[in-house]
Scaffold this active site. Structure first.
Site: not given
Ligand code: SAH
Length: 218
Positions: A69
């Protein structure tokens, strides 16, 4: 540390400080959050090819169709969550591990779940390299939360569900707070505070996140 590495460290520190100033200008005012953004090396959480853009206030790809993000959003979500001083925090969507690191510097314990194994392993290596010891990671569908470890004083969701999952609300401690993007094409960042069986929701601002998906990718 050799002179060259030290040089890189100092350069990134200086560019981080510029980012902190920018976040201040954009309205982030929690000093602890600003200090965390100033301390955590965001470039460590990116592919080397992108690390020169680490301190721009922009979202960046981390592979597998996912994104780290924008720093403003990381700061804003952390600020909303930390206003309630949660000690035990669940993050849904570890991704790069950057938000995990920011949380780990401010909360006592951070539990973070990710559904894509390769992202989780990279995040684990980075967090280990930076010496975080109060973080536990798990590969699972974070829409189910992490019931064995709950309830949590704070839950931060970093992928957007269509609606807030019941399981996550259930794992919120009394007085606890959840920050999550909700929706599909148009999404709203919401803050949910639990008071007994009541959940008080406040809209924060419109956002754009990758969707919260089910199932695990091994
Ligand atoms: N907090 C992260 C944001 C990554 S984007 C950062 O700082 O980099 C969102 C993430 O959520 C992705 O890696 C995606 O694979 C994960 N995601 C999506 N659905 C999910 C779920 N049901 N359970 C766990 N992770 C999930």
């Amino acid at each position: 540390m050799n002179a060259e590495l030290q040089g890189i460290g100092m350069t990134s520190r200086r560019t981080r400080m510029r980012l902190v100033q920018r976040l201040r200008d954009e309205g982030i005012s929690d000093e602890q959050v600003l200090a965390a953004i100033g301390e955590v090396p965001r470039h460590i959480f990116l592919d080397e090819a992108l690390s020169h853009r680490a301190y721009e206030d922009t979202a960046l790809p981390i592979g597998q169709g996912q994104t780290l993000s924008q720093p403003y959003i990381v700061a804003r979500m952390t600020e909303v969550l930390m206003a309630h001083k949660p000690r035990k925090v669940l993050e849904v969507g570890t991704g790069s591990g950057y938000q995990t690191a920011i949380l780990a510097g401010m909360a006592e314990q951070v539990f973070s779940v990710e559904r894509i194994r390769i992202l989780q392993e990279q995040a684990r290596q980075r967090l280990r390299k930076l010496g975080y010891r109060n973080v536990m990671l798990r590969l699972s569908d974070g829409g189910m939360g992490w019931p064995e470890m709950g309830p949590f004083d704070g839950i931060m969701v970093t992928a957007a569900p269509r609606e807030l999952p019941r399981e996550l609300l259930d794992q919120l401690a009394d007085g606890g707070v959840m920050v999550a993007p909700v929706g599909e094409k148009t999404q709203m960042l919401v803050e949910v505070v639990r008071e007994g069986d009541q959940f008080h929701t406040t809209e924060i601002e419109p956002v754009r996140f990758v969707p919260l998906l089910g199932g695990v990718v091994r």
